[in-house]
Design a protein around this motif. Structure first.
Motif, PDB file in Angstrom:
ATOM      1  N   GLY A 247      15.804  23.976  26.234  1.00  0.00           N
ATOM      2  CA  GLY A 247      16.318  24.081  27.588  1.00  0.00           C
ATOM      3  C   GLY A 247      17.688  23.449  27.731  1.00  0.00           C
ATOM      4  N   LEU A 248      17.921  22.355  27.024  1.00  0.00           N
ATOM      5  CA  LEU A 248      19.228  21.702  27.084  1.00  0.00           C
ATOM      6  C   LEU A 248      20.318  22.580  26.477  1.00  0.00           C
ATOM      7  CD1 LEU A 248      18.393  17.974  26.220  1.00  0.00           C
ATOM      8  CD2 LEU A 248      18.946  18.955  28.450  1.00  0.00           C
ATOM      9  N   PHE A 249      19.988  23.316  25.440  1.00  0.00           N
ATOM     10  CA  PHE A 249      20.976  24.239  24.868  1.00  0.00           C
ATOM     11  C   PHE A 249      21.277  25.371  25.851  1.00  0.00           C
ATOM     12  CE2 PHE A 249      20.013  22.253  20.755  1.00  0.00           C
ATOM     13  CZ  PHE A 249      21.301  22.149  20.238  1.00  0.00           C
ATOM     14  N   CYS A 250      20.271  25.808  26.574  1.00  0.00           N
ATOM     15  CA  CYS A 250      20.493  26.819  27.602  1.00  0.00           C
ATOM     16  C   CYS A 250      21.420  26.262  28.686  1.00  0.00           C
ATOM     17  CB  CYS A 250      19.159  27.250  28.209  1.00  0.00           C
ATOM     18  SG  CYS A 250      19.303  28.458  29.545  1.00  0.00           S
ATOM     19  N   ALA A 251      21.132  25.049  29.143  1.00  0.00           N
ATOM     20  CA  ALA A 251      21.974  24.414  30.155  1.00  0.00           C
ATOM     21  C   ALA A 251      23.398  24.234  29.633  1.00  0.00           C
ATOM     22  CB  ALA A 251      21.383  23.060  30.550  1.00  0.00           C
ATOM     23  N   GLY A 252      23.519  23.903  28.348  1.00  0.00           N
ATOM     24  CA  GLY A 252      24.845  23.723  27.750  1.00  0.00           C
ATOM     25  C   GLY A 252      25.658  24.998  27.744  1.00  0.00           C
ATOM     26  N   ALA A 253      25.006  26.124  27.485  1.00  0.00           N
ATOM     27  CA  ALA A 253      25.717  27.411  27.491  1.00  0.00           C
ATOM     28  C   ALA A 253      26.248  27.717  28.885  1.00  0.00           C
ATOM     29  CB  ALA A 253      24.782  28.524  27.024  1.00  0.00           C
ATOM     30  N   ILE A 254      25.428  27.449  29.888  1.00  0.00           N
ATOM     31  CA  ILE A 254      25.849  27.686  31.278  1.00  0.00           C
ATOM     32  C   ILE A 254      27.000  26.755  31.639  1.00  0.00           C
ATOM     33  CG2 ILE A 254      25.115  27.512  33.686  1.00  0.00           C
ATOM     34  CD1 ILE A 254      22.239  28.213  32.581  1.00  0.00           C
ATOM     35  N   GLY A 255      26.869  25.501  31.271  1.00  0.00           N
ATOM     36  CA  GLY A 255      27.933  24.543  31.549  1.00  0.00           C
ATOM     37  C   GLY A 255      29.231  24.886  30.848  1.00  0.00           C
TER      38      GLY A 255
ATOM     39  N   SER B 291      24.638  22.268  10.537  1.00  0.00           N
ATOM     40  CA  SER B 291      23.499  23.181  10.541  1.00  0.00           C
ATOM     41  C   SER B 291      22.845  23.199  11.918  1.00  0.00           C
ATOM     42  CB  SER B 291      22.463  22.749   9.504  1.00  0.00           C
ATOM     43  OG  SER B 291      21.837  21.536   9.879  1.00  0.00           O
ATOM     44  N   ALA B 292      22.098  24.261  12.173  1.00  0.00           N
ATOM     45  CA  ALA B 292      21.374  24.353  13.432  1.00  0.00           C
ATOM     46  C   ALA B 292      20.365  23.209  13.553  1.00  0.00           C
ATOM     47  CB  ALA B 292      20.664  25.699  13.531  1.00  0.00           C
ATOM     48  N   GLU B 293      19.786  22.821  12.440  1.00  0.00           N
ATOM     49  CA  GLU B 293      18.819  21.719  12.443  1.00  0.00           C
ATOM     50  C   GLU B 293      19.488  20.399  12.844  1.00  0.00           C
ATOM     51  OE1 GLU B 293      17.334  25.054  10.239  1.00  0.00           O
ATOM     52  OE2 GLU B 293      19.204  23.889   9.971  1.00  0.00           O
ATOM     53  N   GLN B 294      20.706  20.193  12.351  1.00  0.00           N
ATOM     54  CA  GLN B 294      21.434  18.978  12.712  1.00  0.00           C
ATOM     55  C   GLN B 294      21.789  18.964  14.200  1.00  0.00           C
ATOM     56  OE1 GLN B 294      24.511  19.513   9.664  1.00  0.00           O
ATOM     57  NE2 GLN B 294      23.992  17.502   8.826  1.00  0.00           N
ATOM     58  N   GLU B 295      22.241  20.100  14.699  1.00  0.00           N
ATOM     59  CA  GLU B 295      22.590  20.182  16.114  1.00  0.00           C
ATOM     60  C   GLU B 295      21.356  19.969  16.990  1.00  0.00           C
ATOM     61  OE1 GLU B 295      25.414  20.161  17.394  1.00  0.00           O
ATOM     62  OE2 GLU B 295      26.682  20.645  15.682  1.00  0.00           O
ATOM     63  N   PHE B 296      20.246  20.520  16.574  1.00  0.00           N
ATOM     64  CA  PHE B 296      19.011  20.369  17.333  1.00  0.00           C
ATOM     65  C   PHE B 296      18.584  18.900  17.357  1.00  0.00           C
ATOM     66  CE2 PHE B 296      14.554  20.664  18.412  1.00  0.00           C
ATOM     67  CZ  PHE B 296      14.480  21.745  19.270  1.00  0.00           C
ATOM     68  N   ALA B 297      18.696  18.232  16.215  1.00  0.00           N
ATOM     69  CA  ALA B 297      18.320  16.821  16.131  1.00  0.00           C
ATOM     70  C   ALA B 297      19.207  15.959  17.029  1.00  0.00           C
ATOM     71  CB  ALA B 297      18.399  16.340  14.682  1.00  0.00           C
ATOM     72  N   THR B 298      20.487  16.285  17.089  1.00  0.00           N
ATOM     73  CA  THR B 298      21.399  15.541  17.958  1.00  0.00           C
ATOM     74  C   THR B 298      21.006  15.711  19.418  1.00  0.00           C
ATOM     75  OG1 THR B 298      23.242  15.754  16.396  1.00  0.00           O
ATOM     76  CG2 THR B 298      23.800  15.303  18.694  1.00  0.00           C
ATOM     77  N   MET B 299      20.711  16.953  19.806  1.00  0.00           N
ATOM     78  CA  MET B 299      20.326  17.202  21.189  1.00  0.00           C
ATOM     79  C   MET B 299      18.995  16.529  21.513  1.00  0.00           C
ATOM     80  SD  MET B 299      21.584  18.733  23.897  1.00  0.00           S
ATOM     81  CE  MET B 299      22.488  20.277  23.632  1.00  0.00           C
ATOM     82  N   LEU B 300      18.100  16.472  20.549  1.00  0.00           N
ATOM     83  CA  LEU B 300      16.826  15.786  20.751  1.00  0.00           C
ATOM     84  C   LEU B 300      17.066  14.302  21.033  1.00  0.00           C
ATOM     85  CD1 LEU B 300      13.729  15.695  20.711  1.00  0.00           C
ATOM     86  CD2 LEU B 300      13.845  15.444  18.216  1.00  0.00           C
ATOM     87  N   SER B 301      18.015  13.712  20.321  1.00  0.00           N
ATOM     88  CA  SER B 301      18.326  12.300  20.557  1.00  0.00           C
ATOM     89  C   SER B 301      18.883  12.095  21.962  1.00  0.00           C
ATOM     90  CB  SER B 301      19.320  11.784  19.511  1.00  0.00           C
ATOM     91  OG  SER B 301      20.619  12.333  19.694  1.00  0.00           O
TER      92      SER B 301
END
Length: 291
Positions: free
Chosen positions: A144-152, A35-45
């Motif tokens: 912001g990290l998800f934005c950076a991830g898309a660019i990467g 889920s998007a919530e799970q992915e967000f929580a992982t990135m938060l960690s």
């Protein structure tokens, strides 16, 4: 992912009226089946680890096992606290934080590769210092990290993010581009402006070789992380001010690939060229071998 190029990424954002981070979060959830919530929580960690690395680098002994590097971040912070910074408080703080994380990496501490360990300080340096300046919440930084991830993701699939493949332009250069684009979004810029920031940043690092002294991710890697954080802030400011990358960012990524491919092997993380082969670099290598 539904995009392979930065132009496609920006177009999707406009069509679907999403930010780059919102689109990337959806794409990542679809790819992973989580889920998007799970992915967000992982990135938060991951972001918590980045912040911990900044603190560790500023407060603990980061002398590397080689003894070549350590505590430069603390020296820069003392210089900033004394009011002596020529580049201004924000840039100097980002530089110090980037050095801190990179020194934690060199001293065998825990970091997040962004996109590699050799460039691990740039995004945390930019993000954590900017969060303190603007008072942003952690959730905002994660976007912001998800934005950076898309660019990467685009850079990795069209060029390099490995110094062994494409030189330091692939590691530090990619991280600067990722941080610059993300910073534009964090400050309310458009997807188009974020993509321009990537092109502006990458153009400034084309041809940067990977020449680690002694084969260690210390000299000149750590200071390049510090400079990289400042470059990322500058590229973001240019894009937010309306400066455009005249050469489209996707074409800049392609040039990065061409330059990396043409780069001599000795300038791609072998320690057989560049600073690693200076008289001092050779002397350091001999001393390390004796140890």
């Amino acid at each position: 992912m539904r995009f392979r190029a930065l132009k496609e990424l920006a177009a999707l954002c406009v069509t679907e009226q999403l930010s780059i981070s919102e689109l990337m979060l959806q794409e990542q959830a679809h790819e992973s089946g989580r889920s998007a919530e799970q992915e967000f929580a992982t990135m938060l960690s991951y972001y918590q680890i980045m912040k911990e690395a900044v603190i560790k680098g500023l407060t603990e002994d980061t002398t590397s096992r080689s003894g070549l590097t350590g505590k430069d971040a603390q020296r820069v912070m003392s210089f900033l606290d004394a009011g002596a910074a020529s580049v201004g408080e924000e840039a100097c703080r980002a530089m110090a934080y980037a050095l801190a994380v990179s020194e934690v990496n060199a001293s065998m501490g825990r970091i997040i590769a962004t996109p590699t360990a050799g460039s691990c300080g740039i995004i945390p340096g930019v993000f954590v210092s900017s969060q303190q300046r603007f008072g942003w919440e952690d959730d905002h930084m994660v976007r912001g990290l998800f934005c950076a991830g898309a660019i990467g993701y685009v850079i990795a699939n069209n060029s390099f993010v490995s110094g062994a493949e494409g030189g330091c332009q692939a590691e530090v250069g990619s991280a600067i581009g990722m941080a610059a684009g993300a910073m534009v979004e964090l400050r309310g810029g458009t997807p188009e402006q974020a993509i321009h920031a990537v092109g502006l940043a990458l153009k400034n690092t084309l041809g940067l070789i990977c020449d680690p002294v002694g084969g260690l991710v210390e000299i000149p890697c750590i200071v390049r992380n510090g400079f990289g954080a400042v470059n990322a802030l500058a590229a973001a400011d240019m894009a937010l001010a309306g400066v455009r990358s005249v050469i489209p960012s996707d074409e800049v990524v392609q040039v990065m690939y061409e330059v990396g491919t043409a780069m001599p092997e000795k300038h791609r993380e072998t320690a057989k060229g560049g600073l690693a082969q200076t008289p001092t670099g050779k002397r350091i290598m001999k001393e390390l071998y004796r140890k």
